[in-house]
Every structure is written in C-alpha cells, then in structure tokens.
Design an enzyme around this catalytic site. Structure first.
Site, PDB file in Angstrom:
ATOM      1  CG  ASP A   1     -13.624   1.162  -7.556  1.00  0.00           C
ATOM      2  OD1 ASP A   1     -14.485   0.312  -7.269  1.00  0.00           O
ATOM      3  OD2 ASP A   1     -13.637   2.327  -7.090  1.00  0.00           O
TER       4      ASP A   1
ATOM      5  CD  GLU B   1      -2.570   1.696   0.259  1.00  0.00           C
ATOM      6  OE1 GLU B   1      -3.389   0.906  -0.215  1.00  0.00           O
ATOM      7  OE2 GLU B   1      -2.398   2.852  -0.194  1.00  0.00           O
TER       8      GLU B   1
ATOM      9  CG  HIS C   1     -46.578  -6.512  12.303  1.00  0.00           C
ATOM     10  ND1 HIS C   1     -46.848  -5.616  11.298  1.00  0.00           N
ATOM     11  CD2 HIS C   1     -47.369  -6.173  13.360  1.00  0.00           C
ATOM     12  CE1 HIS C   1     -47.785  -4.768  11.720  1.00  0.00           C
ATOM     13  NE2 HIS C   1     -48.112  -5.080  12.965  1.00  0.00           N
TER      14      HIS C   1
ATOM     15  N   GLY D   1     -23.064  16.009 -11.478  1.00  0.00           N
ATOM     16  CA  GLY D   1     -23.204  14.549 -11.523  1.00  0.00           C
ATOM     17  C   GLY D   1     -24.223  14.074 -10.512  1.00  0.00           C
TER      18      GLY D   1
HETATM   19  C1  LIG Z   1     -17.702   9.450  -1.932  1.00  0.00           C
HETATM   20  C2  LIG Z   1     -17.777   7.981  -2.197  1.00  0.00           C
HETATM   21  C3  LIG Z   1     -18.679   7.212  -1.508  1.00  0.00           C
HETATM   22  C4  LIG Z   1     -18.762   5.851  -1.748  1.00  0.00           C
HETATM   23  N1  LIG Z   1     -19.684   5.122  -1.063  1.00  0.00           N
HETATM   24  C5  LIG Z   1     -19.783   3.803  -1.298  1.00  0.00           C
HETATM   25  C6  LIG Z   1     -20.708   3.023  -0.565  1.00  0.00           C
HETATM   26  O1  LIG Z   1     -21.430   3.514   0.296  1.00  0.00           O
HETATM   27  N2  LIG Z   1     -20.775   1.699  -0.830  1.00  0.00           N
HETATM   28  C7  LIG Z   1     -19.986   1.106  -1.781  1.00  0.00           C
HETATM   29  O2  LIG Z   1     -20.094  -0.098  -1.989  1.00  0.00           O
HETATM   30  N3  LIG Z   1     -19.090   1.828  -2.481  1.00  0.00           N
HETATM   31  C8  LIG Z   1     -18.965   3.151  -2.253  1.00  0.00           C
HETATM   32  N4  LIG Z   1     -18.039   3.880  -2.941  1.00  0.00           N
HETATM   33  C9  LIG Z   1     -17.159   3.180  -3.902  1.00  0.00           C
HETATM   34  C10 LIG Z   1     -16.014   2.482  -3.147  1.00  0.00           C
HETATM   35  O3  LIG Z   1     -15.328   3.423  -2.374  1.00  0.00           O
HETATM   36  C11 LIG Z   1     -15.093   1.809  -4.127  1.00  0.00           C
HETATM   37  O4  LIG Z   1     -15.838   0.962  -4.967  1.00  0.00           O
HETATM   38  C12 LIG Z   1     -14.035   0.993  -3.399  1.00  0.00           C
HETATM   39  O5  LIG Z   1     -13.273   1.781  -2.541  1.00  0.00           O
HETATM   40  C13 LIG Z   1     -13.132   0.310  -4.411  1.00  0.00           C
HETATM   41  O6  LIG Z   1     -12.253  -0.515  -3.722  1.00  0.00           O
HETATM   42  P1  LIG Z   1     -10.846  -0.924  -4.315  1.00  0.00           P
HETATM   43  O7  LIG Z   1     -10.238  -1.808  -3.283  1.00  0.00           O
HETATM   44  O8  LIG Z   1     -10.983  -1.399  -5.689  1.00  0.00           O
HETATM   45  O9  LIG Z   1     -10.021   0.439  -4.422  1.00  0.00           O
HETATM   46  P2  LIG Z   1      -9.732   1.641  -3.445  1.00  0.00           P
HETATM   47  O10 LIG Z   1     -10.631   1.667  -2.289  1.00  0.00           O
HETATM   48  O11 LIG Z   1      -9.658   2.845  -4.307  1.00  0.00           O
HETATM   49  O12 LIG Z   1      -8.277   1.306  -2.878  1.00  0.00           O
HETATM   50  C14 LIG Z   1      -7.173   1.206  -3.693  1.00  0.00           C
HETATM   51  C15 LIG Z   1      -5.925   1.281  -2.830  1.00  0.00           C
HETATM   52  O13 LIG Z   1      -4.804   1.007  -3.614  1.00  0.00           O
HETATM   53  C16 LIG Z   1      -3.743   1.902  -3.295  1.00  0.00           C
HETATM   54  N5  LIG Z   1      -2.873   1.963  -4.466  1.00  0.00           N
HETATM   55  C17 LIG Z   1      -3.171   2.413  -5.701  1.00  0.00           C
HETATM   56  N6  LIG Z   1      -2.127   2.224  -6.539  1.00  0.00           N
HETATM   57  C18 LIG Z   1      -1.158   1.647  -5.796  1.00  0.00           C
HETATM   58  C19 LIG Z   1       0.152   1.188  -6.101  1.00  0.00           C
HETATM   59  N7  LIG Z   1       0.648   1.255  -7.340  1.00  0.00           N
HETATM   60  N8  LIG Z   1       0.881   0.656  -5.099  1.00  0.00           N
HETATM   61  C20 LIG Z   1       0.390   0.552  -3.848  1.00  0.00           C
HETATM   62  N9  LIG Z   1      -0.836   0.962  -3.512  1.00  0.00           N
HETATM   63  C21 LIG Z   1      -1.614   1.486  -4.475  1.00  0.00           C
HETATM   64  C22 LIG Z   1      -4.471   3.181  -2.990  1.00  0.00           C
HETATM   65  O14 LIG Z   1      -3.657   4.043  -2.214  1.00  0.00           O
HETATM   66  C23 LIG Z   1      -5.688   2.657  -2.229  1.00  0.00           C
HETATM   67  O15 LIG Z   1      -5.404   2.539  -0.847  1.00  0.00           O
HETATM   68  C24 LIG Z   1     -17.911   5.244  -2.704  1.00  0.00           C
HETATM   69  C25 LIG Z   1     -16.973   6.009  -3.392  1.00  0.00           C
HETATM   70  C26 LIG Z   1     -16.892   7.359  -3.135  1.00  0.00           C
HETATM   71  C27 LIG Z   1     -15.874   8.168  -3.866  1.00  0.00           C
END
Ligand SMILES: Cc1cc2nc3c(=O)[nH]c(=O)nc-3n(C[C@H](O)[C@H](O)[C@H](O)COP(=O)(O)OP(=O)(O)OC[C@H]3O[C@@H](n4cnc5c(N)ncnc54)[C@H](O)[C@@H]3O)c2cc1C
Length: 473
Positions: A318, A35, A452, A187
């Site tokens: 994501d 991380e 209920h 958006g």
């Molecule tokens: C405002 C907001 C509200 C949201 N609310 C919800 C919700 O209520 N429910 C829901 O299901 N989803 C929600 N989401 C979406 C959710 O946050 C994402 O779908 C989720 O965080 C994706 O998880 P991930 O593990 O793919 O990536 P992320 O959570 O983006 O984590 C990726 C990690 O990888 C690290 N990283 C990146 N590149 C590197 C690298 N090269 N080397 C080392 N580390 C790296 C980053 O620092 C980060 O810590 C929300 C998003 C936003 C912006």
C-alpha cells in the site's frame, strides 16, 4: 559471536510482507520479518479483506434466507441474527489464518522479529542496520543486505475527527457490539460500498455520502449506474456530489451537515463510518535517513522491480506510489522484489493487469481499461456487453442484475478491458486477467469452451458480443 546478517529484512507482515517473506524463504534467502503488532497478517487479515468478506458471507446467506419463500424454504424469512456468533465466527477465521502464517514462517525458515522497525541510514559495506523497538521500548539492531519496506496503510480521517465508538474506521466497525440501527458511510469507494452493503443486509438504515458524482467513481460509468440502480432497489440511500461540512455528536449518535445539489442538509445516524481512502505508513520509518528514496505525499516511488532509489531498499504494498492499494497487488509486488533480490527470473507487474474487486452485493470485478479511458486515449475500440438476464445459472441462483462488458481493439481484437457487475464478479474476473496476461484475442476467447451452466459462461457470450454474436442475447 558476529551479528547475524540476513539476506533480506522485511518491515511489515501484511500480504505484501508475508508473501515476500515466504517466497524469500523458498528461495533459500536468510529472511527476517519485522512486525510491530502481536499477530502477523496486517490490515488485510485483521481489519480488511478477510473479516469483511466473512461478514459479507453471513450477509449473503441472510439475504437468501429472507427470500426463502421464492426457493420453497417456508419460514426461512423469519430467521434471526445472532450478532455475537457472527462476530465469533469472523474472529475465528482471522485467528486461524494468523496461526497459519506463523506456521508458514517456520516452515520456510523465516525469522519473525517483534517490534517497530526503522531504517537507520544507508548500507555500510553492503549491510543495513534496522533498528527494532520492541515491547517496553527496548531497541535492538537487525542487520540485512536488503530491506523490503511493507508497512502498509491506515484509514484517513476527515479533519478534526478521531475514531471512537460512534465515529468509525474499518477497525472499529469490525468489532461493534451490536448492529447499528442507522449508519452513514462517507466515501463510496470499495471499502465504503462493501460496509454499506453488509450493514444494509443486516438491517441498518444506510446512507452513503460521496463527494464525486457517482458511486465507485474509479469504475466504468455503466458499472456505477448499475450499482446505483441495485443499491436503490435494496433501499440503500446515497448522495453523490455531496460535501461533508461538519460532523457533530448528538445525544445518541451523530449529525452530519452536508451540501448536496447546492442545498445544505443535515443527516443523523447512530454511527458514521469514514471510508475516504488510506494513508501510507511511511512516517517515522527512517526514510529521511536514506536520501535517495523519493517519497511523494507519503507514497514511495519504485521502478518496475519495486526498487527505490536507494540500492538494496525495496518498497511493496500500500505504500507504493502509482499502484492500487490492494492485497493481491502488494503480494505480487513482494514476489517480484524477492525474485530480484534472489537473482531469479521474474516479470515486472503491469499496473493495467491488476484486477479490481469490490465485494458488495452486487459485486464488481474489473481489469484493464474502462470504455471511457480507452476513448480518452483515442483508441479504436469495439465494445461488447452481455447482460446476466440471458444466463441460465443467473436465473438458477436468482440474480439477474449486472452484465459483462468487454473493451477490445477494433482492428486486431486484443482485449483491453473487462468489467463485471453481478454476484460472482470477483471470481469471474480471473478469466479476463488470464486472457489479457496471455494476450488472447476476442476470437481466441470466443472459441474457448465455457462449462454449462455457469455464471462465467457469460464471458463467452460477452466476448462474442464484441462482434454482435452473443448466443444467449
Ligand atoms: C475494510 C477493508 C477491506 C479490504 N478488502 C480488500 C479486499 O477484499 N481485497 C484486496 O485486495 N484488498 C482489500 N483491502 C486492501 C488491503 O487490505 C491492503 O491493500 C493490504 O492489506 C495492503 O497490504 P500491505 O502488506 O501493504 O500492508 P498492511 O496489510 O497494512 O500491513 C502492514 C503491516 O506492517 C506493520 N507495520 C507498519 N509499520 C511498521 C513498522 N515500522 N515496523 C513493523 N511493522 C510495521 C503493520 O502493523 C501491518 O501489520 C481492504 C482494505 C480495507 C481497509
């Protein structure tokens, strides 16, 4: 001493990465979690799901107190917000769970490695070299038999804009010094409507600008209509079919030129939030060094086991093409991938059984097909709808907005989709997901006992309404 070789190295500690790491540890795999940020947890924990829901809970309590008179709470309507305390509580929640993740990594014997990870090429003799760039630029190599890419996403900006104190993304808006008097939200997807809802509750004048013809354009049309009705009632302004032409800074805020209904207009506010989608973090992680990984518009293609075209390299969260950018989708993708690596039993993720959850007020929960999508596929369907006006718990909690809508196969009563719009939709959707996962029919759900009085009792009525047999409507 020979270099340590991990069974799996996970790049990124968001919900996709950390969930995969914990399960990999539980399976007994030698696991490394890389991380780049100081704390584990990713977007979801630090600037996404968790802090927004913490603020939404404050907003909900505040909204209830503003209506205190109705509940016999005289004087409650004069309650004041202490913004610093609200932010402190939110930060405390985030920190508690970030520490919780550190504990879980130790508990499950996952090695955490601080730094920016990237692939250096395909596996040599079955082992990948992952370069990790730590603080001060020091580079080390982590060796692993499998690699899980879980690098997540970041907010897309409108061309020519950079985030700052007035032009905000999900990051800046979560650490404002004070509540803006006015806020423009570009958006009307889940992120946009959630922030619009939060800041309206806290007293900002909110205007949403959406390019497509309706709010929450990915949801069922009836949901968009109901959300628009309630947002109007709450005094949230919005323009749909609105194109943002220009964003300029004024003396104290921003001015946005838009074209809506064929007319050019200018709207001013103290701050603007850009919530126009999320860009996958797949640049500069070494994908170009591994020829067999298909990347399209930044998204990584995988099969149903989250395997990329390069043997031993998986992608989750994501960054995955064709999957929703949701924490629970990423987490399950992580579980599927590590089960595959460990050679354990697993079920591939079904795209249509991933629930959508939007936590604005009123909430939206949905799973499966919308009515329009089912009709587009020319499916023979029956549709039932039950309004919360007929639910006694909804009267008790003082919220009659919204409905449950069920889309089912006309011949066999198989459930194709369930949609909600009301105060606990994001919790209630769970019953629909379980029912659909287990291939339950409408008849089976009509004979499932619902406690209920509850809000989820409306589910029983909604299933029955497919056959015109709801009891309470
Ligand atoms: C405002 C907001 C509200 C949201 N609310 C919800 C919700 O209520 N429910 C829901 O299901 N989803 C929600 N989401 C979406 C959710 O946050 C994402 O779908 C989720 O965080 C994706 O998880 P991930 O593990 O793919 O990536 P992320 O959570 O983006 O984590 C990726 C990690 O990888 C690290 N990283 C990146 N590149 C590197 C690298 N090269 N080397 C080392 N580390 C790296 C980053 O620092 C980060 O810590 C929300 C998003 C936003 C912006």
């Amino acid at each position: 001493m020979a270099d340590k070789i991990y069974d799996v190295a996970i790049i990124g500690s968001g919900p996709a990465g950390y969930t995969a790491a914990i399960r990999a540890g539980q399976y007994g795999l030698k696991t490394a979690l890389i991380e780049k940020n100081a704390k584990l947890g990713g977007t979801c924990l630090h600037v996404g799901c968790i802090p927004t829901k913490a603020l939404l809970f404050n907003a909900e309590i505040y909204d209830h107190l503003k209506e205190g008179k109705e509940f016999g709470l005289v004087g409650a309507e004069n309650v004041k917000l202490d913004w610093a305390a609200i932010m402190q509580r939110k930060n405390k929640i985030v920190l508690k769970h970030a520490k919780g993740l550190e504990f879980l990594m130790k508990k499950n014997k996952v090695t955490t490695i601080a730094g920016y990870g990237r692939l250096t090429g395909p596996a040599k003799s079955g082992v990948f070299d992952i370069e990790v760039e730590g603080a001060g630029g020091a580079r080390t190599i982590t060796k692993a038999k499998n690699v899980l890419l879980a690098t997540g996403s970041e907010a897309r900006m409108l061309p020519g804009l950079e985030p700052d104190a007035r032009i905000l993304t999900n990051i800046e808006i979560l650490s404002l010094d004070s509540i803006p008097k006015s806020l423009i939200v570009v958006g009307a997807g889940a992120v946009g409507v959630e922030f619009a809802s939060i800041y309206k509750s806290f007293g900002s004048e909110v205007t949403i600008l959406e390019m497509l013809p309706r709010l929450v354009p990915l949801e069922d049309e009836e949901i968009s209509k109901e959300l628009a009705r309630v947002f109007k009632k709450r005094g949230i302004n919005f323009y749909v079919g609105a194109k943002v032409d220009k964003v300029e800074k004024t003396k104290d805020g921003v001015a946005v030129s838009i074209t809506a209904d064929g007319k050019a207009q200018k709207i001013e506010a103290e701050k603007i939030l850009i919530a126009v989608g999320r860009k996958p973090n797949t640049e500069n992680i070494g994908l170009e060094k591994v020829k067999n990984i298909k990347v399209e518009r930044g998204f990584v293609h995988t099969n149903e086991w989250m395997e990329t075209g390069e043997p031993g390299v998986y992608a989750v969260g994501d960054i995955v093409a064709g999957m929703p950018q949701l924490a629970h989708a990423g987490a399950m993708e992580g579980l599927v991938a590590v089960a595959r690596i460990a050679g354990k039993e697993a079920k591939p993720l079904k795209r249509e059984l991933i629930p959508g959850a939007t936590y604005c007020e009123p909430q939206i929960g949905s799973v499966g097909l919308t009515e329009a999508a089912a009709r587009e596929r020319k499916l023979d369907i029956s549709v039932g709808k039950f309004p919360f006006a007929g639910n006694s718990k909804a009267t008790i909690v003082g919220s009659h907005d919204g409905f449950v809508k069920v889309v089912a196969g006309a011949k066999y009563g198989e459930i194709l989709g369930v949609l909600f719009n009301e105060p606990a939709a994001t919790e209630m959707i769970s019953e629909a997901v379980t029912a659909m996962e287990n291939e339950s029919t409408i008849e089976e759900m009509m004979f499932t006992v619902h406690a209920h009085p509850t809000l989820y009792e409306a589910m029983g009525d909604a299933f029955a309404s497919v056959y015109g047999m709801a009891i309470n409507a």
